[in-house]
Design an enzyme around this catalytic site. Structure first.
Site, PDB file in Angstrom:
ATOM      1  N   CYS A 111       0.818  -1.225   0.000  1.00  0.00           N
ATOM      2  CA  CYS A 111       0.000   0.000   0.000  1.00  0.00           C
ATOM      3  C   CYS A 111       0.847   1.268   0.000  1.00  0.00           C
ATOM      4  O   CYS A 111       0.337   2.361  -0.246  1.00  0.00           O
ATOM      5  CB  CYS A 111      -0.956  -0.002   1.184  1.00  0.00           C
ATOM      6  SG  CYS A 111      -1.914  -1.511   1.269  1.00  0.00           S
ATOM      7  N   HIS A 255      -3.012   6.795   2.579  1.00  0.00           N
ATOM      8  CA  HIS A 255      -3.532   5.503   2.112  1.00  0.00           C
ATOM      9  C   HIS A 255      -4.922   5.312   2.709  1.00  0.00           C
ATOM     10  O   HIS A 255      -5.149   5.579   3.890  1.00  0.00           O
ATOM     11  CB  HIS A 255      -2.585   4.385   2.555  1.00  0.00           C
ATOM     12  CG  HIS A 255      -3.150   3.021   2.335  1.00  0.00           C
ATOM     13  ND1 HIS A 255      -3.739   2.654   1.141  1.00  0.00           N
ATOM     14  CD2 HIS A 255      -3.241   1.937   3.159  1.00  0.00           C
ATOM     15  CE1 HIS A 255      -4.163   1.403   1.244  1.00  0.00           C
ATOM     16  NE2 HIS A 255      -3.881   0.958   2.453  1.00  0.00           N
ATOM     17  N   ASN A 285     -10.310  -0.203   0.261  1.00  0.00           N
ATOM     18  CA  ASN A 285      -8.853  -0.218   0.298  1.00  0.00           C
ATOM     19  C   ASN A 285      -8.342  -0.811  -1.017  1.00  0.00           C
ATOM     20  O   ASN A 285      -8.500  -2.006  -1.251  1.00  0.00           O
ATOM     21  CB  ASN A 285      -8.403  -1.048   1.507  1.00  0.00           C
ATOM     22  CG  ASN A 285      -6.888  -1.133   1.624  1.00  0.00           C
ATOM     23  OD1 ASN A 285      -6.162  -0.837   0.674  1.00  0.00           O
ATOM     24  ND2 ASN A 285      -6.421  -1.557   2.786  1.00  0.00           N
TER      25      ASN A 285
HETATM   26  O1  UT7 Z   1      -3.928  -1.553   3.631  1.00  0.00           O
HETATM   27  C1  UT7 Z   1      -2.936  -2.068   4.454  1.00  0.00           C
HETATM   28  C2  UT7 Z   1      -3.071  -1.618   5.850  1.00  0.00           C
HETATM   29  N1  UT7 Z   1      -4.239  -2.190   6.462  1.00  0.00           N
HETATM   30  C3  UT7 Z   1      -4.863  -1.554   7.452  1.00  0.00           C
HETATM   31  O2  UT7 Z   1      -4.478  -0.465   7.796  1.00  0.00           O
HETATM   32  C4  UT7 Z   1      -5.989  -2.246   8.179  1.00  0.00           C
HETATM   33  C5  UT7 Z   1      -5.871  -2.062   9.669  1.00  0.00           C
HETATM   34  N2  UT7 Z   1      -6.891  -2.753  10.434  1.00  0.00           N
HETATM   35  C6  UT7 Z   1      -8.187  -2.346  10.463  1.00  0.00           C
HETATM   36  O3  UT7 Z   1      -8.550  -1.398   9.779  1.00  0.00           O
HETATM   37  C7  UT7 Z   1      -9.139  -3.024  11.411  1.00  0.00           C
HETATM   38  O4  UT7 Z   1      -8.418  -3.841  12.293  1.00  0.00           O
HETATM   39  C8  UT7 Z   1     -10.238  -3.878  10.692  1.00  0.00           C
HETATM   40  C9  UT7 Z   1     -11.223  -2.965   9.997  1.00  0.00           C
HETATM   41  C10 UT7 Z   1      -9.606  -4.813   9.693  1.00  0.00           C
HETATM   42  C11 UT7 Z   1     -11.003  -4.681  11.732  1.00  0.00           C
HETATM   43  O5  UT7 Z   1     -11.550  -3.813  12.734  1.00  0.00           O
HETATM   44  P1  UT7 Z   1     -11.386  -4.158  14.285  1.00  0.00           P
HETATM   45  O6  UT7 Z   1     -12.070  -3.094  15.026  1.00  0.00           O
HETATM   46  O7  UT7 Z   1      -9.925  -4.381  14.544  1.00  0.00           O
HETATM   47  O8  UT7 Z   1     -12.237  -5.478  14.419  1.00  0.00           O
HETATM   48  P2  UT7 Z   1     -11.771  -6.950  14.879  1.00  0.00           P
HETATM   49  O9  UT7 Z   1     -11.016  -7.628  13.776  1.00  0.00           O
HETATM   50  O10 UT7 Z   1     -11.117  -6.880  16.217  1.00  0.00           O
HETATM   51  O11 UT7 Z   1     -13.171  -7.629  15.073  1.00  0.00           O
HETATM   52  C12 UT7 Z   1     -14.069  -7.205  16.111  1.00  0.00           C
HETATM   53  C13 UT7 Z   1     -15.304  -8.102  16.062  1.00  0.00           C
HETATM   54  C14 UT7 Z   1     -14.961  -9.581  16.086  1.00  0.00           C
HETATM   55  O12 UT7 Z   1     -16.003 -10.241  16.808  1.00  0.00           O
HETATM   56  P3  UT7 Z   1     -15.778 -10.685  18.329  1.00  0.00           P
HETATM   57  O13 UT7 Z   1     -14.600 -11.612  18.305  1.00  0.00           O
HETATM   58  O14 UT7 Z   1     -15.497  -9.423  19.080  1.00  0.00           O
HETATM   59  O15 UT7 Z   1     -17.069 -11.346  18.671  1.00  0.00           O
HETATM   60  C15 UT7 Z   1     -15.021  -9.990  14.645  1.00  0.00           C
HETATM   61  O16 UT7 Z   1     -15.315 -11.358  14.483  1.00  0.00           O
HETATM   62  O17 UT7 Z   1     -16.001  -7.875  14.818  1.00  0.00           O
HETATM   63  C16 UT7 Z   1     -16.146  -9.127  14.133  1.00  0.00           C
HETATM   64  N3  UT7 Z   1     -16.067  -8.865  12.702  1.00  0.00           N
HETATM   65  C17 UT7 Z   1     -17.134  -8.570  11.943  1.00  0.00           C
HETATM   66  N4  UT7 Z   1     -18.448  -8.427  12.247  1.00  0.00           N
HETATM   67  C18 UT7 Z   1     -19.287  -8.097  11.237  1.00  0.00           C
HETATM   68  C19 UT7 Z   1     -14.967  -8.885  11.921  1.00  0.00           C
HETATM   69  N5  UT7 Z   1     -15.296  -8.589  10.651  1.00  0.00           N
HETATM   70  C20 UT7 Z   1     -16.643  -8.391  10.648  1.00  0.00           C
HETATM   71  C21 UT7 Z   1     -17.566  -8.056   9.643  1.00  0.00           C
HETATM   72  N6  UT7 Z   1     -18.870  -7.930   9.970  1.00  0.00           N
HETATM   73  N7  UT7 Z   1     -17.192  -7.875   8.353  1.00  0.00           N
END
Ligand code: UT7
Length: 328
Positions: A111, A255, A285
């Site tokens: 990225c 980005h 993204n």
């Molecule tokens: O481009 C390269 C660089 N990349 C980035 O900069 C990405 C950086 N990371 C992020 O932007 C975030 O970490 C994400 C958007 C990818 C994820 O957000 P998060 O707040 O870190 O969520 P998480 O992965 O910790 O998930 C929280 C909860 C989980 O459920 P539990 O375990 O708390 O019950 C996930 O299973 O949200 C759940 N979850 C979803 N729920 C509904 C994960 N994906 C989804 C979804 N829909 N699509």
């Protein structure tokens, strides 16, 4: 020395997937995606080749520059989703746009790729006086490497391309590039299957999560922590070299991974989010295409004007990060 971005062009494939559409593949909902990422929709290439999207954006940029493609001396393409292991997409585009006097190569810095590619162009322009114009293209079809059963990643990515025609100039310019390969396992897609019985004299491969070949894995939380630090660090490192502050920058073009990363970075830099160009809501993204897509759209809308001071800031797999400060 510095550069002048003479012109830009962009290309987005026709098909658009909304957050609602993802309910067909995974257990998700519009509210979660919007509040956690800021994304509402993204474009999908289907089986449109990555090089083809790049060609379309390149042709627009060349036409807007009003130059003869034969005057382009170098074509640099940034991509992590090439159609080929070899040749480079840059060689394909060099031929397809009629840049018959150019040498050409691809860059993979994930990225951060557009920032790396533009800075590489600046260095070539500085050292090769016969070089007049460089065509920089970022083109990505992330959907081809996305696991549509993984709700944590599939909702994030989009496809598209943007290109710039660049020449040397004495306008303000500063850059900073960095990489921390210890973070490789946090965001990766394998190209060959690693045989577990084969041992090499390095523990680098230990600790990589299991993921089928050609599918993107991301440890979202870890990459998030990296991103919110990398964005201000990359900006400050380039800014310090020329003694410029965040207040003096007219527009930040970061980005486009997550609106929350942008908001946190703005706070960290002590400036309002209104200085940040945001397209993640309708592009998702798009890896290295995200910065030039945002830049091109902002120029077309008049949100970025000639003479303004810009900061382009990238971060992503590698883990890589980097920034360029320039006058548009
Ligand atoms: O481009 C390269 C660089 N990349 C980035 O900069 C990405 C950086 N990371 C992020 O932007 C975030 O970490 C994400 C958007 C990818 C994820 O957000 P998060 O707040 O870190 O969520 P998480 O992965 O910790 O998930 C929280 C909860 C989980 O459920 P539990 O375990 O708390 O019950 C996930 O299973 O949200 C759940 N979850 C979803 N729920 C509904 C994960 N994906 C989804 C979804 N829909 N699509």
């Amino acid at each position: 020395m510095g550069i002048n971005i003479i012109s830009m062009g962009s290309y987005l494939p026709e098909q658009v997937l909304t957050n609602e559409d993802f309910k067909k593949f995974v257990d998700t909902n519009d509210e979660w995606i919007r509040t956690r990422t800021g994304i509402c929709s993204r474009h999908m290439a289907g089986w449109e080749p990555t090089w083809y999207m790049g060609k379309q954006s390149a042709l627009k940029a060349i036409e807007r520059a009003g130059i003869d493609p034969k005057e382009i001396g170098l074509v640099i393409v940034s991509t992590i989703t090439s159609d080929f292991l070899t040749p480079s997409i840059a060689s394909v585009i060099q031929y397809e746009v009629g840049a018959e006097n150019a040498y050409a190569f691809d860059i993979n810095a994930a990225c951060s790729g557009f920032v790396y590619a533009v800075d590489t162009a600046e260095r070539f322009l500085r050292t090769d006086e016969n070089l007049k114009y460089v065509l920089v293209v970022a083109t990505e079809a992330l959907s081809r490497f996305t696991d549509f059963e993984d709700r944590g990643t599939c909702i994030l990515f989009g496809d598209g391309s943007a290109a710039a025609v660049i020449e040397r100039s004495d306008k303000m310019y500063s850059s900073f590039l960095a990489s921390d390969g210890s973070g490789a396992r946090k965001l990766f897609a394998r190209n060959v299957q690693i045989a577990s019985q084969v041992k090499v004299e390095s523990d680098f491969d230990d600790g990589f999560p299991e993921k089928p070949m050609h599918q993107l894995y991301q440890d979202g939380k870890e990459v998030y922590k990296f991103a919110v630090k990398a964005l201000p660090t990359a900006f400050r490192s380039a800014a310090e070299k020329i003694g410029i502050t965040s207040e003096e920058i007219d527009r930040f073009v970061p980005h486009q991974a997550n609106i929350r990363i942008i908001e946190t970075a703005a706070k960290n830099l002590g400036i309002g989010t209104e200085k940040f160009i945001v397209t993640v809501d309708h592009h998702g993204n798009t890896s290295s295409a995200s910065i030039p897509l945002a830049l091109c759209e902002a120029i077309e809308k008049g949100d970025i004007k000639r003479g303004q001071k810009l900061a382009l800031v990238g971060f992503g797999a590698g883990l890589t990060y980097g920034s360029i400060i320039l006058e548009y």
